[in-house]
Design a protein around this motif. Sequence first.
Motif, PDB file in Angstrom:
ATOM      1  N   ASN A   1       5.045  -3.598  53.197  1.00  0.00           N
ATOM      2  CA  ASN A   1       5.467  -3.866  54.568  1.00  0.00           C
ATOM      3  C   ASN A   1       6.924  -4.307  54.588  1.00  0.00           C
TER       4      ASN A   1
ATOM      5  N   LYS B   1       9.861  -5.747  57.180  1.00  0.00           N
ATOM      6  CA  LYS B   1      10.056  -6.345  58.501  1.00  0.00           C
ATOM      7  C   LYS B   1      11.507  -6.765  58.654  1.00  0.00           C
TER       8      LYS B   1
ATOM      9  N   ARG C   1      12.412  -7.838  64.015  1.00  0.00           N
ATOM     10  CA  ARG C   1      11.153  -7.722  64.765  1.00  0.00           C
ATOM     11  C   ARG C   1      10.513  -6.335  64.671  1.00  0.00           C
ATOM     12  N   LYS C   2      11.014  -5.501  63.789  1.00  0.00           N
ATOM     13  CA  LYS C   2      10.422  -4.187  63.577  1.00  0.00           C
ATOM     14  C   LYS C   2       9.710  -4.176  62.225  1.00  0.00           C
ATOM     15  N   ILE C   3       8.548  -3.533  62.189  1.00  0.00           N
ATOM     16  CA  ILE C   3       7.749  -3.486  60.967  1.00  0.00           C
ATOM     17  C   ILE C   3       7.536  -2.032  60.555  1.00  0.00           C
TER      18      ILE C   3
END
Length: 305
Positions: free
Chosen positions: A68, A70, A73-75
């Motif tokens: 993941n 990040k 605020r974008k994943i």
Amino acid sequence: MALPLSYPGLKCVLENLEAVKRVHIVGRSPGLRKIDKLIPLCLKYFYIMSNDMAINKLYITCDRDEVNFKMNRKIFIRQRVETQEDKMKKLINFFTCGRSIIHVGSLNWNKSSLPNFLPVGMKFRVNSLAAPPWQFDTANPFVDPRSFPLKTMVTIPHTSTFDSHMVTTAATLTLLSCFSVTITLEELKKLNNKRVEFERIRFSKIDIIPLIKYQIETKEATGTTFVVTTDEKLFINEKIREFEQAFGEYRSDLDDVNERFLPGSSRFSIPINNESRIQVYAIEDPEEDGRWKIFIKPVSDILGL
């Protein structure tokens, strides 16, 4: 048609490009990779654990079957089937590009297993280091000797803390304590820092008053400024009362000190010898959400500072 950048121009652009953006751009341009390896990589912040890491504002977590990413605020999620250790090794290699020296503003070191992920011979040239005492021996070989003395060292009080050169020689030392500890006079005497900050020490005991009395007896000032920070005003009031009991005769308005003193709190100017004294006062710091601080600050009588 725009002309291509010269090597000095390209070097200047890459060197000043934010590290994460730079790595992604270079990773997509084989022509830039050869040049990029010749240019130092500078990270503002680097944090690494056994299954996650942070580079500046990019946070990466390696789960069992995926990675993941990040940022802002974008994943983003990428499916990966390797072991966590293999995933971490590949990530580190991707972002460091096999460099032997990585410049890091602030390095956060928390795991003894980290050497398993890092390339052999890699060194971090750091300004600030955060590490618990039981990781000092593991972290030290990976810190470039030219980093010392550090600008900032962040750690917790422990029996071994005050015997480490990384701790005692840093310009600023921050000691965090989430539990009840006692920092003794003998431990404080080992510190050669310009500034020592105590945080989260509400339930701890610090022998600051015995240290001042020791300096008065020996007529030797250490030159270290101590700062006690808390979000508990009652704690500040309690500590000021302790200074009143110990040094009430040295109360002073400190008119020459340009600070926003805590209203109603006592202030002190304690003589150590003919050339120096210690000022003690409390403030409310608006830049830190109104947290309260007590300063124990040595000043020169000769210079009038």
